[in-house]
Design a protein around this motif. Structure first.
Motif, PDB file in Angstrom:
ATOM      1  N   LEU A  86       6.178  36.301   4.820  1.00  0.00           N
ATOM      2  CA  LEU A  86       6.396  34.940   5.288  1.00  0.00           C
ATOM      3  C   LEU A  86       7.836  34.512   5.033  1.00  0.00           C
ATOM      4  CD1 LEU A  86       5.114  32.446   6.551  1.00  0.00           C
ATOM      5  CD2 LEU A  86       4.405  31.733   4.262  1.00  0.00           C
ATOM      6  N   ARG A  87       8.377  34.936   3.900  1.00  0.00           N
ATOM      7  CA  ARG A  87       9.767  34.618   3.579  1.00  0.00           C
ATOM      8  C   ARG A  87      10.720  35.229   4.606  1.00  0.00           C
ATOM      9  NH1 ARG A  87       9.283  35.647  -1.226  1.00  0.00           N
ATOM     10  NH2 ARG A  87      10.115  37.745  -1.422  1.00  0.00           N
ATOM     11  N   ALA A  88      10.454  36.466   5.006  1.00  0.00           N
ATOM     12  CA  ALA A  88      11.277  37.120   6.027  1.00  0.00           C
ATOM     13  C   ALA A  88      11.187  36.380   7.359  1.00  0.00           C
ATOM     14  CB  ALA A  88      10.852  38.574   6.192  1.00  0.00           C
ATOM     15  N   THR A  89       9.975  35.930   7.696  1.00  0.00           N
ATOM     16  CA  THR A  89       9.791  35.170   8.928  1.00  0.00           C
ATOM     17  C   THR A  89      10.569  33.857   8.875  1.00  0.00           C
ATOM     18  OG1 THR A  89       7.577  36.094   9.239  1.00  0.00           O
ATOM     19  CG2 THR A  89       8.090  34.086  10.449  1.00  0.00           C
ATOM     20  N   ALA A  90      10.532  33.189   7.723  1.00  0.00           N
ATOM     21  CA  ALA A  90      11.247  31.921   7.566  1.00  0.00           C
ATOM     22  C   ALA A  90      12.748  32.118   7.701  1.00  0.00           C
ATOM     23  CB  ALA A  90      10.912  31.302   6.209  1.00  0.00           C
ATOM     24  N   ILE A  91      13.259  33.209   7.129  1.00  0.00           N
ATOM     25  CA  ILE A  91      14.696  33.495   7.227  1.00  0.00           C
ATOM     26  C   ILE A  91      15.091  33.750   8.677  1.00  0.00           C
ATOM     27  CG2 ILE A  91      16.483  35.179   6.634  1.00  0.00           C
ATOM     28  CD1 ILE A  91      15.008  35.507   3.911  1.00  0.00           C
ATOM     29  N   ALA A  92      14.261  34.522   9.395  1.00  0.00           N
ATOM     30  CA  ALA A  92      14.539  34.811  10.805  1.00  0.00           C
ATOM     31  C   ALA A  92      14.444  33.541  11.649  1.00  0.00           C
ATOM     32  CB  ALA A  92      13.572  35.867  11.324  1.00  0.00           C
ATOM     33  N   PHE A  93      13.452  32.707  11.353  1.00  0.00           N
ATOM     34  CA  PHE A  93      13.261  31.440  12.058  1.00  0.00           C
ATOM     35  C   PHE A  93      14.499  30.562  11.898  1.00  0.00           C
ATOM     36  CE2 PHE A  93      11.735  27.013  12.035  1.00  0.00           C
ATOM     37  CZ  PHE A  93      11.055  26.944  13.242  1.00  0.00           C
ATOM     38  N   ARG A 146      30.463  28.699  14.191  1.00  0.00           N
ATOM     39  CA  ARG A 146      29.529  29.332  13.263  1.00  0.00           C
ATOM     40  C   ARG A 146      29.785  28.868  11.833  1.00  0.00           C
ATOM     41  NH1 ARG A 146      28.540  35.858  12.213  1.00  0.00           N
ATOM     42  NH2 ARG A 146      26.786  35.550  10.772  1.00  0.00           N
ATOM     43  N   LEU A 147      31.057  28.799  11.437  1.00  0.00           N
ATOM     44  CA  LEU A 147      31.385  28.315  10.095  1.00  0.00           C
ATOM     45  C   LEU A 147      30.902  26.878   9.913  1.00  0.00           C
ATOM     46  CD1 LEU A 147      34.995  29.748   9.724  1.00  0.00           C
ATOM     47  CD2 LEU A 147      33.050  30.300   8.246  1.00  0.00           C
ATOM     48  N   LEU A 148      31.077  26.071  10.942  1.00  0.00           N
ATOM     49  CA  LEU A 148      30.650  24.681  10.881  1.00  0.00           C
ATOM     50  C   LEU A 148      29.141  24.577  10.719  1.00  0.00           C
ATOM     51  CD1 LEU A 148      31.287  21.636  11.313  1.00  0.00           C
ATOM     52  CD2 LEU A 148      31.027  22.047  13.760  1.00  0.00           C
ATOM     53  N   VAL A 149      28.402  25.237  11.600  1.00  0.00           N
ATOM     54  CA  VAL A 149      26.949  25.143  11.609  1.00  0.00           C
ATOM     55  C   VAL A 149      26.328  25.760  10.361  1.00  0.00           C
ATOM     56  CG1 VAL A 149      24.875  25.971  12.797  1.00  0.00           C
ATOM     57  CG2 VAL A 149      26.773  24.981  14.112  1.00  0.00           C
ATOM     58  N   GLU A 150      26.761  26.966  10.010  1.00  0.00           N
ATOM     59  CA  GLU A 150      26.150  27.642   8.862  1.00  0.00           C
ATOM     60  C   GLU A 150      26.576  26.996   7.549  1.00  0.00           C
ATOM     61  OE1 GLU A 150      26.099  31.851   8.854  1.00  0.00           O
ATOM     62  OE2 GLU A 150      25.601  32.003  10.983  1.00  0.00           O
ATOM     63  N   GLY A 151      27.787  26.435   7.495  1.00  0.00           N
ATOM     64  CA  GLY A 151      28.211  25.732   6.285  1.00  0.00           C
ATOM     65  C   GLY A 151      27.363  24.503   6.021  1.00  0.00           C
ATOM     66  N   ALA A 191      17.510  31.560  11.065  1.00  0.00           N
ATOM     67  CA  ALA A 191      18.664  32.209  11.690  1.00  0.00           C
ATOM     68  C   ALA A 191      18.707  31.952  13.192  1.00  0.00           C
ATOM     69  CB  ALA A 191      18.631  33.712  11.417  1.00  0.00           C
ATOM     70  N   ARG A 192      17.535  31.974  13.844  1.00  0.00           N
ATOM     71  CA  ARG A 192      17.494  31.692  15.287  1.00  0.00           C
ATOM     72  C   ARG A 192      17.942  30.268  15.576  1.00  0.00           C
ATOM     73  NH1 ARG A 192      12.588  34.532  14.901  1.00  0.00           N
ATOM     74  NH2 ARG A 192      11.343  32.622  15.105  1.00  0.00           N
ATOM     75  N   LYS A 193      17.517  29.331  14.736  1.00  0.00           N
ATOM     76  CA  LYS A 193      17.926  27.950  14.937  1.00  0.00           C
ATOM     77  C   LYS A 193      19.435  27.810  14.767  1.00  0.00           C
ATOM     78  CE  LYS A 193      15.852  24.376  14.090  1.00  0.00           C
ATOM     79  NZ  LYS A 193      15.249  23.115  13.595  1.00  0.00           N
ATOM     80  N   MET A 194      19.988  28.490  13.753  1.00  0.00           N
ATOM     81  CA  MET A 194      21.423  28.426  13.526  1.00  0.00           C
ATOM     82  C   MET A 194      22.194  29.035  14.694  1.00  0.00           C
ATOM     83  SD  MET A 194      22.070  26.883  10.611  1.00  0.00           S
ATOM     84  CE  MET A 194      20.731  25.775  11.143  1.00  0.00           C
ATOM     85  N   CYS A 195      21.672  30.112  15.258  1.00  0.00           N
ATOM     86  CA  CYS A 195      22.327  30.755  16.406  1.00  0.00           C
ATOM     87  C   CYS A 195      22.334  29.838  17.617  1.00  0.00           C
ATOM     88  CB  CYS A 195      21.635  32.069  16.745  1.00  0.00           C
ATOM     89  SG  CYS A 195      21.991  33.419  15.604  1.00  0.00           S
TER      90      CYS A 195
END
Length: 211
Positions: free
Chosen positions: A126-133, A159-164, A135-139
């Motif tokens: 579930l943790r892996a799914t949450a991380i992927a979820f 990317r720096l703006l959004v991920e920061g 990451a898709r939103k950030m992309c």
């Protein structure tokens, strides 16, 4: 002037998603994520499996539901803001409003958010799914910001703006959840504001990298 109150169809959609979310949380906690099926979640929520899949692509994502108003606010902000004014503070203000909404929400809402986090912490899949979820939103957000700023040459900045900004919110959320689980009367909005201040302190005081 357009009303902020969702229409009947949207209210029903939200109610269905909520029932699925509650059913999934109950079953995941009782039987474990791996042992729970979509059919069981759908049956407990009082919907068909096909209805489940109209709302969520996987059983795991049924408990990863986020504040849908955030995406709408970001889209509106990008559409109405000059490219030169797209910055950290703009996205931070949207995320802060989301934090305030959670603080002001019903006890049931905050409880479901915390229950989902506990499941994520204890279940590796579930943790892996949450991380992927996430990451898709950030992309998706990065692509939208880069497009507003002028295309691929703006991608690194976007990317720096959004991920920061996203990192700051995740750290604040984890701090809030940890404090609540420890019995503290913690306020997510206040913690997020303090974390934003800490981020700026880190950026300003960190030594420059030397070759």
């Amino acid at each position: 002037m357009a009303s902020d109150v969702p229409d009947l169809r949207e209210r029903r959609r939200r109610e269905t998603r909520l029932e699925i979310n509650r059913a999934a949380l109950d079953l995941f906690e009782r039987n474990g994520v791996a042992a729970t099926t979509v059919d069981e979640i759908a049956r407990a929520a009082g919907v068909s499996a096909s209805t489940f899949f109209r709302h969520f692509p996987t059983k795991e994502e049924s408990i990863l539901a986020t504040d849908s108003d955030v995406d709408a606010e970001i889209e509106a902000w990008l559409a109405t803001t000059d490219s030169g004014d797209i910055d950290f503070a703009g996205i931070e203000e949207i995320y802060e409003r989301a934090a305030v909404r959670l603080v002001e929400s019903a006890d049931d809402t905050r409880s479901r958010v915390l229950r989902a986090r506990r499941l994520i912490v204890t279940d590796a899949h579930l943790r892996a799914t949450a991380i992927a979820f996430d990451a898709r939103k950030m992309c998706r957000l990065t692509d939208a910001v880069a497009s507003k700023l002028g295309g691929r040459e703006s991608f690194t900045f976007a990317r720096l703006l959004v991920e920061g900004v996203g990192m700051t919110l995740r750290i604040a959320f984890d701090d809030w959840a940890t404090r609540v689980d420890a019995g503290e009367d913690a306020n997510l909005a206040e913690i997020y504001r303090a974390t934003r201040v800490e981020l700026r302190r880190v950026v300003v005081t960190s030594s420059p990298v030397r070759a």
